[in-house]
Design a protein around this motif. Sequence first.
Motif, PDB file in Angstrom:
ATOM      1  N   SER A 159       0.826  -1.205   0.000  1.00 26.61           N
ATOM      2  CA  SER A 159       0.000   0.000   0.000  1.00 26.61           C
ATOM      3  C   SER A 159       0.861   1.255   0.000  1.00 26.61           C
ATOM      4  N   THR A 160       2.014   1.202   0.668  1.00 22.46           N
ATOM      5  CA  THR A 160       2.913   2.356   0.638  1.00 22.46           C
ATOM      6  C   THR A 160       3.386   2.616  -0.785  1.00 22.46           C
ATOM      7  N   LEU A 161       3.750   1.562  -1.488  1.00 24.23           N
ATOM      8  CA  LEU A 161       4.182   1.731  -2.874  1.00 24.23           C
ATOM      9  C   LEU A 161       3.033   2.245  -3.739  1.00 24.23           C
ATOM     10  N   ALA A 162       1.840   1.662  -3.575  1.00 27.54           N
ATOM     11  CA  ALA A 162       0.709   2.034  -4.413  1.00 27.54           C
ATOM     12  C   ALA A 162       0.214   3.449  -4.119  1.00 27.54           C
ATOM     13  N   TYR A 163       0.091   3.788  -2.841  1.00 29.22           N
ATOM     14  CA  TYR A 163      -0.489   5.091  -2.474  1.00 29.22           C
ATOM     15  C   TYR A 163       0.546   6.217  -2.500  1.00 29.22           C
ATOM     16  N   GLN A 164       1.658   6.023  -1.775  1.00 28.59           N
ATOM     17  CA  GLN A 164       2.641   7.104  -1.732  1.00 28.59           C
ATOM     18  C   GLN A 164       3.511   7.148  -2.994  1.00 28.59           C
ATOM     19  N   GLY A 165       3.786   5.963  -3.562  1.00 24.62           N
ATOM     20  CA  GLY A 165       4.622   5.926  -4.751  1.00 24.62           C
ATOM     21  C   GLY A 165       3.882   6.263  -6.028  1.00 24.62           C
ATOM     22  N   TYR A 166       2.742   5.601  -6.262  1.00 21.88           N
ATOM     23  CA  TYR A 166       1.984   5.797  -7.495  1.00 21.88           C
ATOM     24  C   TYR A 166       0.900   6.861  -7.344  1.00 21.88           C
ATOM     25  N   GLY A 167       0.114   6.784  -6.272  1.00 18.88           N
ATOM     26  CA  GLY A 167      -0.990   7.726  -6.121  1.00 18.88           C
ATOM     27  C   GLY A 167      -0.521   9.148  -5.876  1.00 18.88           C
ATOM     28  N   VAL A 168       0.184   9.360  -4.759  1.00 24.54           N
ATOM     29  CA  VAL A 168       0.683  10.692  -4.422  1.00 24.54           C
ATOM     30  C   VAL A 168       1.868  11.065  -5.308  1.00 24.54           C
ATOM     31  N   GLY A 169       2.795  10.126  -5.466  1.00 18.85           N
ATOM     32  CA  GLY A 169       4.050  10.426  -6.163  1.00 18.85           C
ATOM     33  C   GLY A 169       4.018  10.299  -7.661  1.00 18.85           C
ATOM     34  N   GLU A 170       2.901   9.799  -8.225  1.00 16.63           N
ATOM     35  CA  GLU A 170       2.749   9.657  -9.676  1.00 16.63           C
ATOM     36  C   GLU A 170       3.897   8.858 -10.300  1.00 16.63           C
ATOM     37  N   ALA A 171       4.364   7.851  -9.542  1.00 15.49           N
ATOM     38  CA  ALA A 171       5.406   6.917 -10.000  1.00 15.49           C
ATOM     39  C   ALA A 171       6.721   7.604 -10.338  1.00 15.49           C
ATOM     40  N   ALA A 172       7.011   8.720  -9.673  1.00 17.66           N
ATOM     41  CA  ALA A 172       8.299   9.389  -9.874  1.00 17.66           C
ATOM     42  C   ALA A 172       9.420   8.456  -9.418  1.00 17.66           C
ATOM     43  N   PRO A 173      10.449   8.239 -10.247  1.00 15.83           N
ATOM     44  CA  PRO A 173      11.521   7.279  -9.900  1.00 15.83           C
ATOM     45  C   PRO A 173      12.158   7.547  -8.544  1.00 15.83           C
ATOM     46  N   GLU A 174      12.360   8.814  -8.197  1.00 17.02           N
ATOM     47  CA  GLU A 174      12.985   9.148  -6.919  1.00 17.02           C
ATOM     48  C   GLU A 174      12.144   8.653  -5.756  1.00 17.02           C
ATOM     49  N   ARG A 175      10.838   8.792  -5.866  1.00 19.64           N
ATOM     50  CA  ARG A 175       9.956   8.366  -4.780  1.00 19.64           C
ATOM     51  C   ARG A 175       9.875   6.847  -4.695  1.00 19.64           C
ATOM     52  N   LEU A 176       9.789   6.186  -5.838  1.00 16.74           N
ATOM     53  CA  LEU A 176       9.734   4.723  -5.823  1.00 16.74           C
ATOM     54  C   LEU A 176      11.016   4.139  -5.242  1.00 16.74           C
ATOM     55  N   ALA A 177      12.154   4.728  -5.578  1.00 13.16           N
ATOM     56  CA  ALA A 177      13.428   4.247  -5.049  1.00 13.16           C
ATOM     57  C   ALA A 177      13.493   4.450  -3.534  1.00 13.16           C
ATOM     58  N   PHE A 178      12.998   5.578  -3.054  1.00 15.37           N
ATOM     59  CA  PHE A 178      12.992   5.875  -1.619  1.00 15.37           C
ATOM     60  C   PHE A 178      12.137   4.856  -0.868  1.00 15.37           C
ATOM     61  N   ILE A 179      10.987   4.531  -1.419  1.00 16.43           N
ATOM     62  CA  ILE A 179      10.082   3.567  -0.787  1.00 16.43           C
ATOM     63  C   ILE A 179      10.707   2.173  -0.765  1.00 16.43           C
ATOM     64  N   GLN A 180      11.332   1.777  -1.852  1.00 13.42           N
ATOM     65  CA  GLN A 180      11.952   0.449  -1.897  1.00 13.42           C
ATOM     66  C   GLN A 180      13.106   0.346  -0.907  1.00 13.42           C
ATOM     67  N   GLU A 181      13.866   1.429  -0.740  1.00 17.73           N
ATOM     68  CA  GLU A 181      14.950   1.410   0.233  1.00 17.73           C
ATOM     69  C   GLU A 181      14.401   1.310   1.650  1.00 17.73           C
ATOM     70  N   ALA A 182      13.308   2.024   1.920  1.00 20.92           N
ATOM     71  CA  ALA A 182      12.673   1.942   3.231  1.00 20.92           C
ATOM     72  C   ALA A 182      12.185   0.528   3.508  1.00 20.92           C
ATOM     73  N   ARG A 183      11.659  -0.127   2.485  1.00 18.81           N
ATOM     74  CA  ARG A 183      11.178  -1.503   2.644  1.00 18.81           C
ATOM     75  C   ARG A 183      12.323  -2.447   3.007  1.00 18.81           C
ATOM     76  N   ARG A 184      13.477  -2.275   2.378  1.00 18.43           N
ATOM     77  CA  ARG A 184      14.631  -3.120   2.704  1.00 18.43           C
ATOM     78  C   ARG A 184      15.105  -2.885   4.129  1.00 18.43           C
TER      79      ARG A 184
END
Length: 217
Positions: free
Chosen positions: A105-130
């Motif tokens: 949900s973090t990826l879908a909402y903050q990454g895609y919904g709020v962030g519009e799939a901006a690479p910087e945001r998706l990378a930040f979320i994936q790093e947080a997940r790790r």
Amino acid sequence: MGQPIKMSGLFVTLEGGEGAGKSTQARRLSAALQEHGYETLLTREPGGTPGAEALRNVLLHGEASLSWRAEILTLLAARCDHLDTAIKPALERGAIVICDRFHDSTLAYQGYGVGEAAPERLAFIQEARRFVACDPDVTLLLDLPRDVARSRLQARGGTGDRYEDQHDAFHERVSEGFAYVAQAEPERVRRIDAEAAPDCVTQRLVSAVLSALSQRS
């Protein structure tokens, strides 16, 4: 960096957009598994512990908005407290944890919904997940067309939270995020038709979890 967590229980997450029926189906799934003799912990994100619930209120209903990185890190803080205080102890004693929303949900909402799939945001979320280093064993993704979801939310009534009240384009991007997750991790993510009758949806969820348990034994 955190290390992957080895547990004896089963970590199940329910994912999907607004109106898909996750909360209701999570309760039904928990009750059905208890009838099969399993101990379950039913919980949700953001939330699940007193500290995480306080952060949930800030994220969903707070008057002040946060920067995108602060929003993600607040979710991460709530998740860490949730894991340390509730999820990990339940898994360690062999329970089935059923969580309404998690990493995806973090990826879908903050990454895609709020962030519009901006690479910087998706990378930040994936790093947080790790950094958190705890992935679900099984994710049940409830699929529902946006028009049906909208009708369900209107029938429910009341005031929505910060994300429920977003425009359709936002929710379409959220759906794209979940679709990406399902395609990227087909072994973990099981897509469930949430437009089916509630009993049918519950039966499919129970079957998916029992199948996962049998594969582990």
